[in-house]
Design an enzyme around this catalytic site. Structure first.
Site, PDB file in Angstrom:
ATOM      1  CB  CYS A 130       0.102   2.045   4.031  1.00  0.00           C
ATOM      2  SG  CYS A 130      -1.548   1.360   3.799  1.00  0.00           S
TER       3      CYS A 130
ATOM      4  CB  CYS B 235      -0.933  -0.034   1.214  1.00  0.00           C
ATOM      5  SG  CYS B 235      -1.847   1.486   1.498  1.00  0.00           S
TER       6      CYS B 235
END
Length: 306
Positions: free
Chosen positions: A70, A67
């Site tokens: 993230c 991700c």
């Protein structure tokens, strides 16, 4: 973030009940070498993370290696948590490695950030957000935690010893009550706890403190022998029996206190039982529902009611 003045944010956001009872390995935030402000949480250790949230707000960062957003957000979260110096901790959850937590938090997209206060989830935000927004949300989180009596801190590795050993500051009404108790002024402590509950009816620490100081206030000027003689002379006098039950409870004789009031409840006419039941419920709350003596007394009370 949901309006921090609303108690609804602590109800029903996600169901973590299955994780609460999981047998957990030693919590990563409680390593022998000290407390880490940022740590990894797993399906197996999350039960202790929930318990930790009863003393300090826990921010949960749901992320994954693949991700990109993230990787942008996580350093910001870690920076802000570190600056707060133990008032908040950060639990990082890899959703790929911990599918039960991902399901429990309903993580349909990541990064997803949720807080835990006293074991209850509070949704914060989804997606990468700017640092200032993170700071604003954390400020609201700390206010909400204080409203629910979660005002502790964790010691920070390497911090000055005087800082780490210091007790966390109490909310103003709690501090006033504590000072009053130290001075033996239980009436003033009652007033302080009542003020705390007027501001926040969900303040369970204030509610527990209020029950305790009310008991102390009631027994403060009692002469034990005179009280017991009066109760023996008037077995149906509720006030006389209440006084001895209070003395028994304050002295740790819990079964004696419950038994006295249950015996009184059993022989009183139905229209006179109300105050005895109320006093029993008050004493139950002081001892705590988890205590087996409370469970036994509740069972007997139920049998007398029906």
């Amino acid at each position: 973030m949901t309006d921090p003045t609303s108690g609804a944010v602590l109800r029903g956001a996600v169901d973590l009940s299955a994780l609460r009872s999981r047998a957990a390995a030693p919590a990563p935030a409680e390593a022998a070498s000290g407390v880490s402000l940022v740590f990894d949480a797993t399906d197996e250790t999350f039960g202790q993370v929930l318990e930790l949230s009863r003393s300090v707000p826990v921010v949960v960062d749901l992320w994954a290696q693949w991700c990109g957003p993230c990787k942008q957000l996580s350093p910001i979260l870690e920076k802000v948590v570190t600056e707060l110096a133990g008032r908040v901790v950060l639990a990082k959850v890899d959703v790929d490695a911990n599918p039960q937590l991902a399901q429990g938090f309903r993580a349909q997209s990541i990064p997803m950030v949720v807080a835990l206060i006293a074991g209850q989830p509070v949704p914060l935000f989804t997606g990468a957000v700017p640092e200032q927004q993170v700071r604003d949300v954390f400020d609201q989180l700390l206010q909400l935690a204080a409203q629910h009596g979660v005002t502790g801190t964790v010691p920070v590795d390497g911090a000055d010893a005087a800082e780490t050993d210091a007790e966390p500051a109490l909310p103003p009404h709690h501090q006033e009550a504590f000072d009053a108790i130290e001075a033996g002024d239980y009436a003033r402590a009652v007033t302080a706890y009542e003020a705390a509950l007027a501001e926040n009816p969900r303040d369970e620490q204030a509610r527990a403190g209020l029950g305790q100081v009310r008991l102390l206030l009631r027994v403060q000027d009692l002469d034990p022998q005179q009280a017991r003689d009066a109760a023996a002379a008037a077995p149906l006098d509720a006030a006389a029996q209440f006084a001895v039950a209070d003395l028994d409870l304050a002295g740790g004789h819990v079964d004696d206190a419950f038994g006295r009031l249950l015996d009184l409840f059993a022989v009183l006419p139905a229209d006179q039982r109300g105050p005895v039941r109320e006093r029993l419920l008050e004493l139950f709350a002081l001892v705590g529902d988890a205590d087996p003596r409370v469970a036994r007394a509740r069972t007997r009370l139920a049998s007398l009611l029906f």
